[in-house]
Design a protein around this motif. Structure first.
Motif, PDB file in Angstrom:
ATOM      1  N   THR A 223       0.840  -1.198   0.000  1.00 23.48           N
ATOM      2  CA  THR A 223       0.000   0.000   0.000  1.00 23.48           C
ATOM      3  C   THR A 223       0.875   1.248   0.000  1.00 23.48           C
ATOM      4  N   PRO A 224       0.332   2.386  -0.447  1.00 17.98           N
ATOM      5  CA  PRO A 224       1.106   3.637  -0.396  1.00 17.98           C
ATOM      6  C   PRO A 224       1.552   3.981   1.024  1.00 17.98           C
ATOM      7  N   GLN A 225       0.711   3.643   2.023  1.00 22.91           N
ATOM      8  CA  GLN A 225       1.068   3.958   3.401  1.00 22.91           C
ATOM      9  C   GLN A 225       2.288   3.155   3.848  1.00 22.91           C
ATOM     10  N   ASP A 226       2.404   1.925   3.348  1.00 25.26           N
ATOM     11  CA  ASP A 226       3.610   1.138   3.643  1.00 25.26           C
ATOM     12  C   ASP A 226       4.857   1.921   3.235  1.00 25.26           C
ATOM     13  N   LEU A 227       4.824   2.468   2.028  1.00 24.90           N
ATOM     14  CA  LEU A 227       5.985   3.179   1.502  1.00 24.90           C
ATOM     15  C   LEU A 227       6.239   4.464   2.276  1.00 24.90           C
ATOM     16  N   ARG A 228       5.169   5.183   2.636  1.00 25.96           N
ATOM     17  CA  ARG A 228       5.337   6.423   3.406  1.00 25.96           C
ATOM     18  C   ARG A 228       5.906   6.126   4.792  1.00 25.96           C
ATOM     19  N   ASP A 229       5.459   5.036   5.392  1.00 28.46           N
ATOM     20  CA  ASP A 229       5.980   4.666   6.721  1.00 28.46           C
ATOM     21  C   ASP A 229       7.466   4.339   6.644  1.00 28.46           C
ATOM     22  N   PHE A 230       7.856   3.604   5.635  1.00 30.04           N
ATOM     23  CA  PHE A 230       9.275   3.257   5.510  1.00 30.04           C
ATOM     24  C   PHE A 230      10.126   4.499   5.267  1.00 30.04           C
ATOM     25  N   ARG A 231       9.626   5.455   4.514  1.00 26.86           N
ATOM     26  CA  ARG A 231      10.379   6.696   4.301  1.00 26.86           C
ATOM     27  C   ARG A 231      10.541   7.454   5.624  1.00 26.86           C
ATOM     28  N   GLU A 232       9.473   7.458   6.434  1.00 32.68           N
ATOM     29  CA  GLU A 232       9.529   8.173   7.712  1.00 32.68           C
ATOM     30  C   GLU A 232      10.539   7.514   8.646  1.00 32.68           C
ATOM     31  N   TRP A 233      10.581   6.178   8.628  1.00 32.04           N
ATOM     32  CA  TRP A 233      11.499   5.456   9.512  1.00 32.04           C
ATOM     33  C   TRP A 233      12.939   5.459   8.998  1.00 32.04           C
ATOM     34  N   ASN A 234      13.112   5.687   7.710  1.00 35.06           N
ATOM     35  CA  ASN A 234      14.445   5.614   7.104  1.00 35.06           C
ATOM     36  C   ASN A 234      14.656   6.811   6.177  1.00 35.06           C
ATOM     37  N   PRO A 235      14.992   7.979   6.721  1.00 36.38           N
ATOM     38  CA  PRO A 235      15.208   9.172   5.885  1.00 36.38           C
ATOM     39  C   PRO A 235      16.250   8.897   4.797  1.00 36.38           C
ATOM     40  N   GLY A 236      15.970   9.385   3.603  1.00 34.75           N
ATOM     41  CA  GLY A 236      16.885   9.190   2.479  1.00 34.75           C
ATOM     42  C   GLY A 236      16.661   7.904   1.719  1.00 34.75           C
ATOM     43  N   LEU A 237      15.690   7.102   2.154  1.00 34.14           N
ATOM     44  CA  LEU A 237      15.411   5.817   1.501  1.00 34.14           C
ATOM     45  C   LEU A 237      14.898   6.034   0.082  1.00 34.14           C
ATOM     46  N   ARG A 238      15.444   5.259  -0.876  1.00 30.04           N
ATOM     47  CA  ARG A 238      14.947   5.268  -2.258  1.00 30.04           C
ATOM     48  C   ARG A 238      14.124   4.000  -2.469  1.00 30.04           C
ATOM     49  N   ILE A 239      12.936   4.149  -2.998  1.00 28.01           N
ATOM     50  CA  ILE A 239      11.998   3.031  -3.108  1.00 28.01           C
ATOM     51  C   ILE A 239      11.759   2.672  -4.574  1.00 28.01           C
ATOM     52  N   ILE A 240      11.851   1.380  -4.853  1.00 26.96           N
ATOM     53  CA  ILE A 240      11.651   0.857  -6.205  1.00 26.96           C
ATOM     54  C   ILE A 240      10.461  -0.094  -6.180  1.00 26.96           C
ATOM     55  N   ALA A 241       9.500   0.120  -7.070  1.00 30.25           N
ATOM     56  CA  ALA A 241       8.297  -0.718  -7.120  1.00 30.25           C
ATOM     57  C   ALA A 241       8.236  -1.499  -8.419  1.00 30.25           C
ATOM     58  N   HIS A 242       7.638  -2.668  -8.344  1.00 27.17           N
ATOM     59  CA  HIS A 242       7.381  -3.466  -9.543  1.00 27.17           C
ATOM     60  C   HIS A 242       6.053  -3.016 -10.138  1.00 27.17           C
ATOM     61  N   PRO A 243       5.912  -2.980 -11.467  1.00 30.69           N
ATOM     62  CA  PRO A 243       4.666  -2.502 -12.081  1.00 30.69           C
ATOM     63  C   PRO A 243       3.462  -3.414 -11.895  1.00 30.69           C
ATOM     64  N   GLU A 244       3.626  -4.558 -11.207  1.00 30.40           N
ATOM     65  CA  GLU A 244       2.465  -5.353 -10.822  1.00 30.40           C
ATOM     66  C   GLU A 244       1.825  -4.806  -9.551  1.00 30.40           C
ATOM     67  N   CYS A 245       2.454  -3.792  -8.932  1.00 29.47           N
ATOM     68  CA  CYS A 245       1.869  -3.138  -7.763  1.00 29.47           C
ATOM     69  C   CYS A 245       0.742  -2.197  -8.210  1.00 29.47           C
ATOM     70  N   PRO A 246      -0.193  -1.900  -7.327  1.00 24.44           N
ATOM     71  CA  PRO A 246      -1.246  -0.937  -7.661  1.00 24.44           C
ATOM     72  C   PRO A 246      -0.649   0.417  -8.062  1.00 24.44           C
ATOM     73  N   PRO A 247      -1.335   1.155  -8.938  1.00 22.28           N
ATOM     74  CA  PRO A 247      -0.809   2.436  -9.423  1.00 22.28           C
ATOM     75  C   PRO A 247      -0.485   3.440  -8.323  1.00 22.28           C
ATOM     76  N   ASP A 248      -1.274   3.467  -7.233  1.00 24.09           N
ATOM     77  CA  ASP A 248      -0.976   4.437  -6.172  1.00 24.09           C
ATOM     78  C   ASP A 248       0.309   4.067  -5.423  1.00 24.09           C
ATOM     79  N   VAL A 249       0.669   2.788  -5.434  1.00 21.64           N
ATOM     80  CA  VAL A 249       1.943   2.362  -4.854  1.00 21.64           C
ATOM     81  C   VAL A 249       3.095   2.763  -5.779  1.00 21.64           C
ATOM     82  N   VAL A 250       2.921   2.533  -7.063  1.00 21.23           N
ATOM     83  CA  VAL A 250       3.934   2.923  -8.048  1.00 21.23           C
ATOM     84  C   VAL A 250       4.172   4.430  -8.006  1.00 21.23           C
TER      85      VAL A 250
END
Length: 350
Positions: A223-250
């Motif tokens: 979920t998008p919130q998963d990604l936002r939480d990880f960014r909050e816990w790990n400043p500077g984190l770069r996130i890569i998504a696979h295109p099989e993920c929902p568009p809001d996650v991508v």
């Protein structure tokens, strides 16, 4: 279903598979590819299987094609060729060995057999399926064609041979946008992954893309919130998504691409910290190649991919069991759809 008790008894009668520190040390060159993620005690248990499989490959004139989601012992220990679905499909047309062992899921083994009807293709566990492949049938393709007359059907390679045979052309996550853009007409049918189709639609706005209601059980869980939480816990984190993920996650990610595209991006960008929003073995397998990059969770595992183990690969090669067969009439039509994808991908790349 494989009888694990009889399988192990048969293997123990023919091979010395006891954990061996000595053998593990002798095979240090192989272990060096995965020592960042596989502890020495685990390698001591795996080394006898890796050694036995690699000997059998020579005896059987066999090669192992392994998907990026395989465990490190398979990916680094026994695979002759690794890659995403497109890379493995292309490699399947090039191998000269008599036997192909498919370390992935069943549709990949079918694809290898379709492209190599004269070769023996072994699937170490026939129950290694795919939620996407199981979500669509040839009848589903017919329904979409009836609903959108004249629209070409682009089917993801994560489908059965029967579905490929009912389609006009195949695609993978790495070439889907280019394939769709090259189709004639205004409307294109994409099956079976609705999220891949929706992500491609944003890349190819000149086409009206309609899709089947399928999804990958691994990628749809993010979920998008998963990604936002990880960014909050790990400043500077770069996130890569696979295109099989929902568009809001991508949309929440820094980059989206196929497994091959992910590897290229990490190698090019060399982020200090990154998170791969895909099957978790992906990060495990590429981490040794990028020691300067810290790979963080999450870890969503594909239960189908994880059915393939060293033990099952060894038994398949030992007994030559798990041979994949495809009806020749279906194979001929499926081969056309896959070959069109390969040819068009090469043409667009050139």
């Amino acid at each position: 279903m494989l009888d694990q008790t009889n399988l192990r008894a048969e293997l123990e009668a023919h091979y010395d598979l006891a954990p061996s520190v000595e053998l593990a040390e002798e095979m240090g060159d192989i272990y060096a590819r995965m020592n960042r993620v596989v502890p020495p005690p685990d390698w001591a248990m795996q080394a006898p299987y890796v050694a036995a499989i690699n000997r059998l490959k020579q005896e059987r004139n066999a090669v192992v094609l392994a998907h990026n989601y395989m465990t490190p012992d398979i990916y680094h220990g026994i695979a002759d060729f690794v890659g995403d679905s497109l890379q493995l499909a292309i490699k399947a047309t090039e191998v000269e060995a008599d036997v192909i062992v498919q370390c992935g899921v069943h549709f990949m083994a079918e694809t290898s057999k379709v492209l190599n009807p004269a070769k023996t293709v072994l699937m170490p566990d026939m129950e290694a399926g795919c939620s996407l492949a199981e979500s669509i049938t040839a009848e589903g393709i017919a329904e979409m064609r009836a609903q959108y007359p004249g629209a070409p059907v682009v089917s993801y390679v994560n489908t059965t041979a029967e579905v490929k045979a009912a389609s006009d052309i195949c695609c993978t996550s790495s070439n889907a946008a280019q394939i769709v853009a090259a189709m004639e007409g205004d409307t294109v049918i994409m099956t079976p992954d609705k999220y891949l189709a929706q992500n491609v639609a944003k890349q190819v706005p000149q086409k009206r893309i309609v899709w089947w209601d399928g999804a990958c059980i691994v990628h749809e869980r993010f979920t998008p919130q998963d990604l936002r939480d990880f960014r909050e816990w790990n400043p500077g984190l770069r996130i890569i998504a696979h295109p099989e993920c929902p568009p809001d996650v991508v949309a929440e990610a820094d980059f989206a691409g196929s497994t091959a595209g992910i590897i290229d991006w990490v190698g090019r960008e060399k982020p200090e910290k990154t998170m791969l929003v895909t099957e978790c073995s992906m990060a495990t397998n590429i981490s040794d190649a990028f020691p300067e990059v810290e790979f963080l969770g999450p870890c969503n595992m594909c239960p189908y991919m994880k059915k393939i183990t060293l033990e099952k690969v060894l038994y398949s090669l030992h007994s030559m069991s798990g041979a994949v067969e495809v009806d020749p009439k279906i194979a001929d039509r499926a081969r056309l759809a896959v070959q069109r994808m390969i040819d068009l991908s090469r043409q667009l790349a050139g």
